[in-house]
Structure formats: structure tokens, C-alpha cells
Design a protein around this motif. Structure first.
Motif, PDB file in Angstrom:
ATOM      1  N   PHE A   1      65.064  50.831  31.046  1.00  0.00           N
ATOM      2  CA  PHE A   1      66.348  51.034  31.685  1.00  0.00           C
ATOM      3  C   PHE A   1      66.217  51.669  33.065  1.00  0.00           C
ATOM      4  CE2 PHE A   1      69.597  50.037  28.521  1.00  0.00           C
ATOM      5  CZ  PHE A   1      68.811  49.865  27.400  1.00  0.00           C
ATOM      6  N   GLY A   2      67.154  51.313  33.939  1.00  0.00           N
ATOM      7  CA  GLY A   2      67.280  51.981  35.214  1.00  0.00           C
ATOM      8  C   GLY A   2      68.065  53.278  35.068  1.00  0.00           C
ATOM      9  N   PRO A   3      68.250  54.012  36.162  1.00  0.00           N
ATOM     10  CA  PRO A   3      68.923  55.313  36.107  1.00  0.00           C
ATOM     11  C   PRO A   3      70.438  55.226  36.014  1.00  0.00           C
ATOM     12  CG  PRO A   3      68.254  54.822  38.341  1.00  0.00           C
ATOM     13  CD  PRO A   3      67.706  53.728  37.492  1.00  0.00           C
ATOM     14  N   GLY A   4      71.019  54.054  36.228  1.00  0.00           N
ATOM     15  CA  GLY A   4      72.449  53.899  36.061  1.00  0.00           C
ATOM     16  C   GLY A   4      73.251  54.036  37.349  1.00  0.00           C
TER      17      GLY A   4
ATOM     18  N   GLN B   1      68.123  59.932  25.903  1.00  0.00           N
ATOM     19  CA  GLN B   1      68.792  59.787  27.195  1.00  0.00           C
ATOM     20  C   GLN B   1      69.217  61.155  27.703  1.00  0.00           C
ATOM     21  OE1 GLN B   1      72.313  57.310  27.151  1.00  0.00           O
ATOM     22  NE2 GLN B   1      72.346  57.093  29.354  1.00  0.00           N
TER      23      GLN B   1
ATOM     24  N   LEU C   1      70.851  63.011  24.379  1.00  0.00           N
ATOM     25  CA  LEU C   1      71.493  61.990  23.559  1.00  0.00           C
ATOM     26  C   LEU C   1      70.408  61.120  22.941  1.00  0.00           C
ATOM     27  CD1 LEU C   1      74.237  60.596  22.763  1.00  0.00           C
ATOM     28  CD2 LEU C   1      73.842  59.079  24.725  1.00  0.00           C
TER      29      LEU C   1
ATOM     30  N   TYR D   1      65.746  55.758  21.286  1.00  0.00           N
ATOM     31  CA  TYR D   1      65.700  56.150  22.679  1.00  0.00           C
ATOM     32  C   TYR D   1      66.224  57.570  22.816  1.00  0.00           C
ATOM     33  CZ  TYR D   1      65.399  51.156  23.988  1.00  0.00           C
ATOM     34  OH  TYR D   1      65.018  49.845  24.138  1.00  0.00           O
TER      35      TYR D   1
ATOM     36  N   GLN E   1      78.066  51.779  29.534  1.00  0.00           N
ATOM     37  CA  GLN E   1      78.048  52.838  28.537  1.00  0.00           C
ATOM     38  C   GLN E   1      79.331  53.648  28.654  1.00  0.00           C
ATOM     39  OE1 GLN E   1      74.942  55.890  28.813  1.00  0.00           O
ATOM     40  NE2 GLN E   1      74.770  55.893  26.590  1.00  0.00           N
TER      41      GLN E   1
ATOM     42  N   THR F   1      61.239  45.568  23.561  1.00  0.00           N
ATOM     43  CA  THR F   1      61.264  46.789  24.361  1.00  0.00           C
ATOM     44  C   THR F   1      61.960  46.546  25.690  1.00  0.00           C
ATOM     45  OG1 THR F   1      59.205  47.531  23.367  1.00  0.00           O
ATOM     46  CG2 THR F   1      59.873  48.585  25.423  1.00  0.00           C
ATOM     47  N   GLN F   2      63.029  47.290  25.903  1.00  0.00           N
ATOM     48  CA  GLN F   2      63.749  47.204  27.168  1.00  0.00           C
ATOM     49  C   GLN F   2      63.586  48.508  27.939  1.00  0.00           C
ATOM     50  OE1 GLN F   2      67.812  45.858  26.700  1.00  0.00           O
ATOM     51  NE2 GLN F   2      67.223  44.160  25.377  1.00  0.00           N
TER      52      GLN F   2
ATOM     53  N   PHE G   1      74.193  50.342  33.344  1.00  0.00           N
ATOM     54  CA  PHE G   1      72.738  50.386  33.287  1.00  0.00           C
ATOM     55  C   PHE G   1      72.167  48.984  33.351  1.00  0.00           C
ATOM     56  CE2 PHE G   1      71.884  54.766  32.605  1.00  0.00           C
ATOM     57  CZ  PHE G   1      72.974  55.267  31.912  1.00  0.00           C
TER      58      PHE G   1
ATOM     59  N   LEU H   1      69.625  57.684  20.826  1.00  0.00           N
ATOM     60  CA  LEU H   1      70.207  56.378  20.532  1.00  0.00           C
ATOM     61  C   LEU H   1      69.273  55.577  19.653  1.00  0.00           C
ATOM     62  CD1 LEU H   1      71.239  55.464  24.173  1.00  0.00           C
ATOM     63  CD2 LEU H   1      72.854  55.922  22.339  1.00  0.00           C
TER      64      LEU H   1
ATOM     65  N   LEU I   1      62.673  54.765  25.957  1.00  0.00           N
ATOM     66  CA  LEU I   1      62.197  54.423  24.627  1.00  0.00           C
ATOM     67  C   LEU I   1      61.250  55.490  24.076  1.00  0.00           C
ATOM     68  CD1 LEU I   1      62.088  52.208  22.392  1.00  0.00           C
ATOM     69  CD2 LEU I   1      60.021  51.360  23.535  1.00  0.00           C
TER      70      LEU I   1
ATOM     71  N   GLU J   1      70.761  59.934  33.449  1.00  0.00           N
ATOM     72  CA  GLU J   1      69.608  59.037  33.469  1.00  0.00           C
ATOM     73  C   GLU J   1      69.792  57.912  32.463  1.00  0.00           C
ATOM     74  OE1 GLU J   1      66.459  62.629  34.521  1.00  0.00           O
ATOM     75  OE2 GLU J   1      65.981  61.158  32.968  1.00  0.00           O
ATOM     76  N   GLY J   2      68.924  56.914  32.566  1.00  0.00           N
ATOM     77  CA  GLY J   2      68.969  55.824  31.610  1.00  0.00           C
ATOM     78  C   GLY J   2      68.197  56.157  30.351  1.00  0.00           C
ATOM     79  N   PRO J   3      68.451  55.416  29.269  1.00  0.00           N
ATOM     80  CA  PRO J   3      67.708  55.639  28.030  1.00  0.00           C
ATOM     81  C   PRO J   3      66.215  55.386  28.224  1.00  0.00           C
ATOM     82  CG  PRO J   3      69.639  54.266  27.642  1.00  0.00           C
ATOM     83  CD  PRO J   3      69.468  54.376  29.118  1.00  0.00           C
TER      84      PRO J   3
ATOM     85  N   LEU K   1      76.428  51.731  24.218  1.00  0.00           N
ATOM     86  CA  LEU K   1      75.960  50.743  25.188  1.00  0.00           C
ATOM     87  C   LEU K   1      76.389  49.345  24.749  1.00  0.00           C
ATOM     88  CD1 LEU K   1      72.375  52.117  25.779  1.00  0.00           C
ATOM     89  CD2 LEU K   1      73.934  51.499  27.621  1.00  0.00           C
TER      90      LEU K   1
END
Lengths: 115, 113
Positions: B104-107, A37, A86, A35, B37, B101-102, B90, A88, A45, A41-43, B43
């Protein structure tokens, strides 16, 4: 507990240089994901590799899954400032009996590419 | 396409207060997850839900609770916040609990004072 050791933790390079980020474990994973990042923001893929020895390319990024499915690497060719973020890695293990496909994340590599 | 939305974006909270972080997805994914995180720790999974009506504990569940009344929403509640819960949270989802596959939202950046 499965652990993923990611190295280096920090990397600062000049634009145009090449770099490699490593993700290592003593455990076998069903898949390995990378991922990126951005700050705040979120990670997101980038790629999933599932076969031992598999190599995937995404423009200037090359991802490899180790033959034994215990390690992976991300190689960036001719890094650009836009690659700064970043990175991951996450190892996936398929668990039976209706349990979740569990992801174990590395702690990340913070890459800075200086113009 | 919104994907996953989280609210609030950030929050400063006094210790001992109750707080609910909201997460909504519009992808009709069955599985949803909450991670925190932290610098140097990466995470870590707090709670997960395989499908509406079911939840499970992750790696660091203490002090947190979740519910999954429907497919789209997966709120995370801190019953009595403590400073060690200061983190970026997150929410993520996947098509099912057997896929890798996941998304993610913006947190949500939470500070507990």
C-alpha cells in the motif's frame, strides 16, 4: 459477497497484558493476511497464512488460520505501547479465468496499549 | 526504495470539481488497486488493473475512473466530486493479479465540501 467480521472493533489495554483479535467468516479463503496500519499511513503486511490450522509467530505476535480456513486470530503477548495501531485482516480468494486474486478486508481493530 | 507514492497527501475540494489522485510504483508490479477507507466501513476496492492497458471495476466504482497507460502509474479521477467521496484513498500494488500480497501507498486524504 464474502464478509469478514473482525472483533473487537476497539480494544484498550495496559502495557504487559495479552490480547486476541478475531477474524471470522462463513466463507472459505485461500489465504488470510494480517496488516497493521499506523495513523496517516497505509496498511503494512504482517503475515500471510495459507494452510488450515497454520500457526505463524512474529516475535510477540501469534497468528493462526482456522482448520476450515474460515477464521483467523491474532494474539499479542505482553503488549507494548508500540503495538498501538489499527490491525486489519484480509481474506484472499483465488479466482480463475484471469480474474484478480480478490482481497476482502475486515473493518479493523483499533488497539491502544497504555503505558 | 520508494515503493508506492501517492499525491497529493491531502486535498480539500469543492463539490462538482474534477480531481485526479496520482499513484506511482517503482516495483514493476503488474497489478494495481485503488481503495477507499471510511470509518466503520473498512477498506473497499474502487478499481483495479491487472496489467498496463487493462482496468476493472471493484466494489464501489461509481463516480470514479482509472487508466493504466504504463506499468508504473495508476491515476484515479473523480469527474465531479461529491461530499460522499470524502475519504482516505489508498493505492496498492501486487506482483501479479494472481498473488495475494498487496503493498500500500501512504494514502490521500480527500475532503469534498
Amino acid at each position: 459477497t464474502q464478509l469478514l467480521e473482525q472483533s473487537p472493533q476497539f480494544l484498550s489495554i495496559q502495557e504487559g497484558e495479552n490480547l486476541t483479535v478475531y477474524c471470522n467468516s462463513s466463507s472459505v479463503f485461500s489465504s488470510l493476511q494480517w496488516y497493521r496500519q499506523e495513523p496517516g499511513e497505509g496498511p503494512v503486511l504482517l503475515v500471510t497464512v495459507v494452510t488450515g490450522g497454520e500457526v505463524k509467530k512474529l516475535k510477540r505476535l501469534t497468528f493462526q488460520f482456522g482448520d476450515a480456513r474460515k477464521d483467523s486470530s491474532l494474539h499479542i503477548t505482553a503488549a507494548q505501547p508500540g503495538d498501538t495501531c489499527l490491525y486489519l485482516c484480509a481474506g484472499g480468494v483465488a479466482r480463475g479465468g484471469g480474474s484478480n486474486y480478490k482481497l476482502t478486508f475486515g473493518k479493523g481493530t483499533l488497539l491502544t496499549v497504555n503505558p | 526504495i520508494a515503493g508506492i507514492t501517492q499525491a497529493p497527501t491531502s486535498q480539500i475540494l469543492a463539490a462538482g470539481r474534477r480531481m485526479t489522485l496520482r499513484c506511482t510504483q517503482d516495483m514493476r508490479h503488474n497489478a494495481m488497486y485503488w481503495y477507499r477507507q471510511d470509518l466503520g466501513l473498512g477498506l473497499r476496492l474502487i478499481h483495479y488493473s491487472n496489467t498496463a492497458g487493462t482496468t476493472g471495476k471493484g466494489e464501489v466504482p461509481d463516480g470514479y475512473s482509472v487508466s493504466r497507460a504504463n506499468t508504473d502509474d495508476f491515476p484515479l479521477t473523480l469527474a465531479s466530486a461529491v461530499p460522499s467521496q470524502t475519504s482516505v484513498y489508498f493505492c496498492a500494488s501486487s506482483e501479479s493479479w494472481v498473488t495475494d500480497t498487496q503493498y500500500f501507498g501512504p494514502g490521500t486524504r480527500l475532503t469534498v465540501l
